[in-house]
Design a protein around this motif. Structure first.
Motif, mmCIF file in Angstrom:
data_model
loop_
_atom_site.group_PDB
_atom_site.id
_atom_site.type_symbol
_atom_site.label_atom_id
_atom_site.label_comp_id
_atom_site.label_asym_id
_atom_site.label_seq_id
_atom_site.Cartn_x
_atom_site.Cartn_y
_atom_site.Cartn_z
ATOM 1 N N MET A 31 60.083 7.076 53.626
ATOM 2 C CA MET A 31 60.139 8.279 54.471
ATOM 3 C C MET A 31 61.272 8.162 55.481
ATOM 4 S SD MET A 31 59.127 11.237 55.258
ATOM 5 C CE MET A 31 57.471 11.868 54.987
ATOM 6 N N ASP A 181 54.236 19.663 46.542
ATOM 7 C CA ASP A 181 54.596 18.244 46.658
ATOM 8 C C ASP A 181 54.098 17.542 45.379
ATOM 9 O OD1 ASP A 181 54.880 16.165 49.380
ATOM 10 O OD2 ASP A 181 53.949 15.327 47.576
ATOM 11 N N GLY A 273 56.891 20.171 49.549
ATOM 12 C CA GLY A 273 57.312 18.783 49.341
ATOM 13 C C GLY A 273 58.390 18.701 48.263
ATOM 14 N N ASP A 275 59.573 16.026 46.807
ATOM 15 C CA ASP A 275 59.491 14.871 45.905
ATOM 16 C C ASP A 275 59.101 15.282 44.490
ATOM 17 O OD1 ASP A 275 56.961 15.571 46.741
ATOM 18 O OD2 ASP A 275 56.407 13.577 47.480
ATOM 19 N N GLY A 312 56.761 15.717 51.395
ATOM 20 C CA GLY A 312 57.460 14.582 50.813
ATOM 21 C C GLY A 312 58.891 14.937 50.443
ATOM 22 N N TYR A 314 62.135 12.048 48.993
ATOM 23 C CA TYR A 314 62.610 10.695 49.282
ATOM 24 C C TYR A 314 64.018 10.408 48.782
ATOM 25 C CZ TYR A 314 57.813 10.878 50.468
ATOM 26 O OH TYR A 314 56.643 11.299 51.041
#
Ligand code: ZL4
Ligand code: CA
Ligand code: ZN
Length: 393
Positions: A31, A181, A273, A275, A312, A314
């Protein structure tokens, strides 16, 4: 220089603070709050702030956090210091209180400030929606869907989404929560398990024992105890590795379209999110920015007041691409911004490829095998449609 103007007939607000972005979870922790800086710089390079109301967010107060979280948890969160990290490096998650101080949810310097800013961002967004000063409110610093009443979980300490939805419920009879997400939105689902005023829908990678958090199976639709009005109001869309834009869009529109007609939400909370994008460090899907953003476009087309949350994400350059493009959809400028990352964008070289829309091959060295059969996806849609027969507002 681009043709970015205020949208006619509605207002978009953007809630952020550069203070949040200075916090660090630790050297190799996935994160990176810095992704919010990258997002904001791309939004600004495209000239989008001219078309929105921009708010610097404040810290949420203890009392505000306390509307969902327990006092004993908040008191520990406010006072625990990085030195309280367990020292046993072989077994770092042992002996932690409230799940704080392990490797997923480390105690870091300024943690409480970081949490109260994330929550402040989402609460401000909710209040702008409630007092009708905004039709779409953007809170990329929020979206921390795993946090529980008395427990941190999966990089999330304060559930800003639950706080924001509680705020919306003061005015709006029914709130639809949607979560794209790659992880299951377990904290939000659990918080509203026993009410029929909130319907939660999460799309996620599902593989118990292997993929975090392991909950959110197709048949988990809320506790079916005898007098639970919340029964049937949790929808889960468990997916496998490698799902494509085409499959995801089809699933999303057939499920959310049907949810919309049965549940008739008066406000939408959409967790975006990033991700779930191809090439994410923790993700498993093959979604491109276009496929991810199609969800935002579809929700906007329903014409219901909406909050866009982060979550999220990343691989920071892809997070910034998706959230900047989704901001352009919110203000209706997606047709007016060039795909090329602006020459004057700070960190331009950080994007590697100079486009908002990298191909799958550009996003990852080898795209994942798609393990989602069309038959399985049809079964998911038909199960969801069956659930919705119990939901009639
Ligand atoms: C890391 O490199 O699956 C944390 C976490 C820290 C730094 C060095 C420590 C090395 C990947 C993840 C040891 C790390 C061991 N560092 C982490 C069961 C787990 C126990 C903890 O997007 N280990 C736990 C949480 C998930 C687990 C995903 C998604 C949040 C959201 C919303 C949360 N936890 C196994 C993992 C690293 C790390 C590298 C990591 N943690 C990857 N997946 C998890 O839904 C914001
Ligand atoms: Ca999800
Ligand atoms: Zn996630």
């Amino acid at each position: 220089e681009y043709n970015i103007v205020r949208p006619k007939g509605y207002t978009v607000s953007y809630h952020a603070t550069s203070e949040m972005e200075k916090h660090h979870f630790g050297q190799t922790h996935p994160m990176k709050p810095w992704r919010l800086t990258l997002t904001k710089s791309l939004v600004t390079a495209y000239g989008m702030p001219f078309a929105m109301d921009n708010y610097n967010t404040r810290h949420a107060t203890y009392e505000e956090l306390n509307s969902f979280h327990s006092s004993d948890y908040l008191d520990y969160l406010a006072t625990a210091a990085p030195e309280d990290q367990p020292r046993d490096l072989d077994n770092p998650d042992k002996d932690v209180k409230f799940n704080l101080g392990g490797s997923d949810c480390p105690l870091f310097h300024g943690l409480y400030d970081y949490c109260s800013m994330s929550a402040g961002t989402s609460l401000d967004a909710a209040r702008k929606i409630c007092n009708k000063q905004s039709d779409i409110a953007i809170a990329w610093g929020g979206g921390l869907h795993h946090a529980k009443k008395s427990e941190a979980s999966g990089f999330c300490y304060i559930n800003d989404i639950v706080l924001a939805i509680l705020e919306l419920l003061r005015l709006y009879p029914r709130v639809l929560y949607i979560d794209i997400d790659v992880h299951h939105g377990d904290g939000v689902e659990e918080a509203f398990f026993s009410t029929d005023r909130v319907m939660t829908v999460s799309f996620h990678k599902y593989q118990p024992e292997v993929f975090f958090p392991g909950t959110g199976g197709l048949h988990d639709n809320g506790p079916k105890s005898e007098h639970n009005p919340g029964a049937h109001h949790a929808i889960n869309v468990p997916l496998n590795d490698g799902i494509t834009d085409e499959q995801y869009e089809h699933l999303f529109t057939s499920i959310i379209g049907k949810v919309n007609t049965h549940f008739r939400p008066s406000a939408i909370a959409l967790q975006c999110g990033a991700d779930s994008l191809a090439g994410d460090r923790l993700g498993r899907f093959n979604l491109k920015v276009e496929g991810h953003a199609a969800c935002v476009r579809y929700c906007k087309s329903l014409g219901i007041p909406m909050i866009l949350f982060g979550g999220g994400g990343y691989t920071p350059r892809n997070v910034a691409r998706a959230w900047a493009y989704e901001t352009s959809i919110a203000i209706g400028a997606d047709q007016n911004i060039p795909a090329e990352i602006p020459q004057h964008a700070p960190w331009r070289q950080h994007f590697v490829h100079d486009t908002l829309f990298p191909t799958l091959e550009q996003s990852m060295s080898e795209p994942r095998n798609n393990k989602n059969t069309d038959k399985r996806l049809r079964d998911i849609v038909s199960h969801v449609h069956e659930q919705l027969r119990f939901v009639q507002h």
